[in-house]
Scaffold this motif. Structure first.
Motif, PDB file in Angstrom:
ATOM      1  N   CYS A  89      71.881  68.041  -1.034  1.00 56.76           N
ATOM      2  CA  CYS A  89      71.835  68.306   0.408  1.00 56.76           C
ATOM      3  C   CYS A  89      71.005  69.542   0.735  1.00 56.76           C
ATOM      4  O   CYS A  89      70.355  69.590   1.773  1.00 56.76           O
ATOM      5  N   ASN A 106      68.861  67.743   6.219  1.00 52.60           N
ATOM      6  CA  ASN A 106      69.795  68.859   6.301  1.00 52.60           C
ATOM      7  C   ASN A 106      69.207  69.906   7.249  1.00 52.60           C
ATOM      8  O   ASN A 106      68.295  70.635   6.898  1.00 52.60           O
ATOM      9  N   CYS A 117      73.870  67.117   8.579  1.00 54.92           N
ATOM     10  CA  CYS A 117      73.032  66.018   8.119  1.00 54.92           C
ATOM     11  C   CYS A 117      72.610  65.203   9.336  1.00 54.92           C
ATOM     12  O   CYS A 117      73.452  64.715  10.081  1.00 54.92           O
ATOM     13  N   TYR A 166      68.768  60.435   1.005  1.00 56.24           N
ATOM     14  CA  TYR A 166      68.104  61.673   0.579  1.00 56.24           C
ATOM     15  C   TYR A 166      66.583  61.521   0.676  1.00 56.24           C
ATOM     16  O   TYR A 166      65.996  60.545   0.223  1.00 56.24           O
TER      17      TYR A 166
END
Length: 65
Positions: free
Chosen positions: A12, A18, A29, A52
């Protein structure tokens, strides 16, 4: 995501989603997830975050060289 919470991934900190909120003084997020995905992430069903995206701009430049 709740302030200070982790989404089941240790990546993260380097994720492009982020984002720091100055008003709350914490990170959130901002990945576009539906409620089912959020529950799966919080409960730990994913080993790594499927949303991600590397936010390290230098990593992209290194690949180009």
């Amino acid at each position: 995501m709740v302030c200070g919470g982790k989404m089941g991934s240790s990546n993260c900190d380097t994720c492009a989603y982020n984002v720091y909120d100055e008003e709350d003084a914490c990170y959130y997020c901002e990945a576009n997830m539906d409620e089912d995905d959020i529950v799966r992430m919080v409960e730990g069903h994913y080993r790594d975050c499927p949303y991600y995206r590397n936010g390290d701009e230098y990593a992209v430049v290194k690949k180009q060289i």
